[in-house]
Write a protein that holds these residues in place. Sequence first.
Motif, PDB file in Angstrom:
ATOM      1  N   ASN A 170       0.701  -1.170   0.013  1.00  0.00           N
ATOM      2  CA  ASN A 170      -0.028  -0.029  -0.192  1.00  0.00           C
ATOM      3  C   ASN A 170       0.955   1.241   0.095  1.00  0.00           C
ATOM      4  OD1 ASN A 170      -2.311  -1.651   0.139  1.00  0.00           O
ATOM      5  ND2 ASN A 170      -2.057  -1.728   2.567  1.00  0.00           N
ATOM      6  N   PHE A 217      -0.559  -1.801  -4.284  1.00  0.00           N
ATOM      7  CA  PHE A 217      -1.767  -1.871  -3.240  1.00  0.00           C
ATOM      8  C   PHE A 217      -2.494  -2.894  -3.233  1.00  0.00           C
ATOM      9  CE2 PHE A 217      -1.217   2.711  -4.016  1.00  0.00           C
ATOM     10  CZ  PHE A 217      -1.636   3.436  -2.860  1.00  0.00           C
ATOM     11  N   HIS A 223      -8.301  -1.284  -2.246  1.00  0.00           N
ATOM     12  CA  HIS A 223      -7.903  -0.511  -1.002  1.00  0.00           C
ATOM     13  C   HIS A 223      -8.687   0.824  -1.401  1.00  0.00           C
ATOM     14  CE1 HIS A 223      -5.247   2.108   1.132  1.00  0.00           C
ATOM     15  NE2 HIS A 223      -4.741   1.288   1.335  1.00  0.00           N
TER      16      HIS A 223
END
Length: 434
Positions: free
Chosen positions: A275, A299, A303
Motif C-alpha cells: 500500500n 496496493f 484499497h
Amino acid sequence: MFDSQVFSLSRTKLRIISTITFAALIFIIYTDSIASEISHQSRTFSDKQIVDELAAHERTELGRLRSSIGLLQIRSMQEETGDQREVEVLDDEKDLPVPPLNVTEEERIAWLRENLSKFDIFKSNNITRLFHGRVLEFFNHDCEAHFFMTWISPARSFGHREFLTMDSLFKSHPRGCLMILSKSMDSARGYMILKPLLDRGFKVVAVTPDLPFLLKNTPAKAWFKGIRRAEKDPGEIPLAQNLSNLLRLAVLYKYGGVYMDTDFIVLKPLTGLKNSIGAQSMDMESKKWNRLNNAFLAFDMNHPLLFKFMQEFAYTFDGNKWGHNGPYLVSRVVGRVRRRPGYNFTVLPSKAFYPVDWLRISGLFQAPKNQASSKWVKAKLLQLNGETYGVHLWNRQTNRLAIEEGSVMESLISNHCVICQQIYTSKTKVSKRC
C-alpha cells in the motif's frame, strides 16, 4: 521538476515555449555538468563522505539554478510531450486518431463520435471476455509477487529500454509473475518480444484488457460510459494517455499487486512494499513531499485510496491538462486524505523510485570525464544501491541516449540484469537488447 501552470496553447505558442524550454534545459544541463566536478584536492573522502558531499552539492546547485531561472516558466518535457501530440496508440498496425487542437468542447465530442470505431479498447468481444479468466489462471502459478504493466502503444515500439524494465524486475523477483495489459502485445509479435524471458522460465504474459469489466462497480464506470458513447469531452491530450492512467488504478483495485511504468530499472525486491506510492519530489528542508507520481503503485485489492483515485478521475477529469488525471491527481487525493483514518498507506521518499529528476537523468548515462566525475559516479552508485528500489528513467528524455562505458547506468545494468549484457559502449554503438 518545477511546478507550472499548463495552458492550452496554439501551435505557434507551443513552438515558442518549446524553444525557450529547450534553451533553458541546455543551460541547466551545462551548468550542472560543470558544478558536478566537485573539488577533492585537499582531502580524501570515505564513501560516506562522498555521498554526503554529493547530497549537499545537489541541494546547493538545484537551489542556485532555480534562482537563476526563477522568472522563466519551465514545464517538464513530459508536459511538453502532451502538448506536442506525441501520440500513444492501441493497435499494432495503425495509430489512434488525435483529438483536434483549438476547437470547442462540442467539436471535440463530435470528433470522438466520428472516431469511436477506431478505439478498440472501448470494445468488448470474445478476446476481452476471456480477460478475467486469463488473469486468474496466470496468477494461479506459484508467484512471489503479482506485477502489472500497461502498454497502450504498438508492439513494434516496445523497445530495448522497456525490455530492460522487465529484465531487471525478474533479476530481483525470479519467482514473480508479470502481466502486461496490452492488446498489441497480446499477439505473435508480442510473444516474440517476451520469448527470451519465457525461455528462461520467467512468468510473463500479455493480456488484452477488458475495461468495461474492470470499471464495473467503480466510480469511473459512469465516466467511461460517457466517453464510450461520445457524450463527454475527451480533451486535447491523447485519450490513450488518460486511459492508461485509469487502467492501472482499475487493475490494482480489482486484483491487487504492484504496478510499474515500463521505464524503470529495478534494483532490489519490491515484495516488502505494501500500500505504497512514491514521492516524485520533496522539500529539502522539511523532508515533506510536494509531488507524487503514479508510475509506481503497490496496493491491496479494493484499497480505499484506489477507490478515491478513480473517484477523483471521474469527477474532475480534464483532458486538456497534462498530468491532471495522473501524477497531479494522486497528489491531490493523497493531500486530502493523508490524515484521515482508515486509509493505511505509505508515501515513500523520492529516493525510493525517483532519485534523479527528469532534468538530471541524462547524467546517469554519461561516462566520467575526470577524477572528480569518477568519484561522483561512485557516490551515486552507493546512494542508489543503498536507498533506492528502482530508478525511473524518464524514457521520453533518455530513450535515445547511449549508455556510455563507465556510466552509472552501465554499472546498474551489469548488476541488475539477466539478459541485457550487451550495452552501449559509446555514443554511437547501440546494444542489441538494452
